[in-house]
Design a protein around this motif. Structure first.
Motif, PDB file in Angstrom:
ATOM      1  N   SER A 119      46.138  39.360  40.483  1.00 45.39           N
ATOM      2  CA  SER A 119      46.839  39.024  39.252  1.00 45.39           C
ATOM      3  C   SER A 119      48.200  38.419  39.580  1.00 45.39           C
ATOM      4  N   THR A 120      48.613  37.427  38.805  1.00 43.18           N
ATOM      5  CA  THR A 120      49.935  36.836  39.013  1.00 43.18           C
ATOM      6  C   THR A 120      51.039  37.868  38.794  1.00 43.18           C
ATOM      7  N   LYS A 121      50.766  38.912  38.028  1.00 41.95           N
ATOM      8  CA  LYS A 121      51.753  39.970  37.808  1.00 41.95           C
ATOM      9  C   LYS A 121      52.037  40.752  39.091  1.00 41.95           C
ATOM     10  N   ASP A 122      51.122  40.675  40.050  1.00 39.06           N
ATOM     11  CA  ASP A 122      51.267  41.415  41.302  1.00 39.06           C
ATOM     12  C   ASP A 122      51.601  40.510  42.489  1.00 39.06           C
TER      13      ASP A 122
ATOM     14  N   GLY B 181      54.948  32.487  35.845  1.00 41.51           N
ATOM     15  CA  GLY B 181      53.895  32.447  36.858  1.00 41.51           C
ATOM     16  C   GLY B 181      54.466  32.525  38.257  1.00 41.51           C
ATOM     17  N   HIS B 182      54.268  33.642  38.927  1.00 41.66           N
ATOM     18  CA  HIS B 182      54.854  33.846  40.257  1.00 41.66           C
ATOM     19  C   HIS B 182      53.925  33.470  41.396  1.00 41.66           C
ATOM     20  N   LEU B 183      52.676  33.227  41.108  1.00 45.54           N
ATOM     21  CA  LEU B 183      51.729  32.951  42.186  1.00 45.54           C
ATOM     22  C   LEU B 183      51.977  31.547  42.728  1.00 45.54           C
TER      23      LEU B 183
ATOM     24  N   ASP C  63      54.840  46.652  47.806  1.00 45.81           N
ATOM     25  CA  ASP C  63      53.848  47.382  47.005  1.00 45.81           C
ATOM     26  C   ASP C  63      53.055  46.434  46.116  1.00 45.81           C
ATOM     27  N   LYS C  64      53.732  45.404  45.608  1.00 47.23           N
ATOM     28  CA  LYS C  64      53.045  44.425  44.772  1.00 47.23           C
ATOM     29  C   LYS C  64      52.009  43.645  45.576  1.00 47.23           C
TER      30      LYS C  64
END
Length: 163
Positions: free
Chosen positions: A107-110, A131-133, A97-98
């Protein structure tokens, strides 16, 4: 009884080394490799690089398989690779879903997380805490998923048909 070839003896030495340094740390359920004995998180990039050694050794055993023991060792190593690749896929698919949301927000949040709990495949930090990206980690996974599939291992998971 035939004696082992020199290359077979060397492969056995590498197998012991891989077992001690990599596979002894593999979670028996998820297949993921913890960062260390103290740090139970599994980083996608580290898992990919580590399992490449196992995959390469399995392919070497398969190529050099002149005894049933070598064929069995190749199969065992390949199963460890499959277990890890399926574990990573399971972790990533929990966030599908993200990914869909990321297409719109960028967005890095997604974005997909780059590390997971090695025992549960759960995320270990919040979406806004780190930071997940890290597109390179996901790209490495996809690249080697394709390479492993092309090498003839039919047990590698398919992204659209998870286990």
């Amino acid at each position: 009884m035939r004696s082992r070839s020199n290359s077979g003896v060397r492969l056995d030495g590498y197998a012991r080394l891989v077992q001690q340094t990599i596979l002894s740390h593999q979670n028996p359920v998820t297949g993921l490799l913890s960062a260390s004995t103290e740090q139970k998180d599994a980083w996608v990039r580290d898992n990919i690089y580590s399992i490449l050694a196992v995959w390469g050794l399995g392919m070497a055993y398969r190529k050099n398989a002149d005894r049933d023991e070598d064929k069995a060792k190749a199969y065992e190593l390949e199963q460890n690779v499959v277990k890890l690749m399926r574990g990573l896929l399971q972790c990533m698919m929990r966030q599908v879903d993200k990914v869909e949301q990321f297409k719109h927000t960028q967005s890095t949040k997604d974005s997909l997380h780059a590390k997971y709990n090695s025992a549960t495949c759960g995320t270990v930090v919040g979406d806004d805490q780190w930071g997940h990206l890290q597109v390179d980690a996901t790209s490495l996974y996809l690249l080697f998923l394709a390479q492993m599939t092309a090498s003839g291992n039919q047990k590698i998971p398919h992204p659209y048909h998870p286990p």
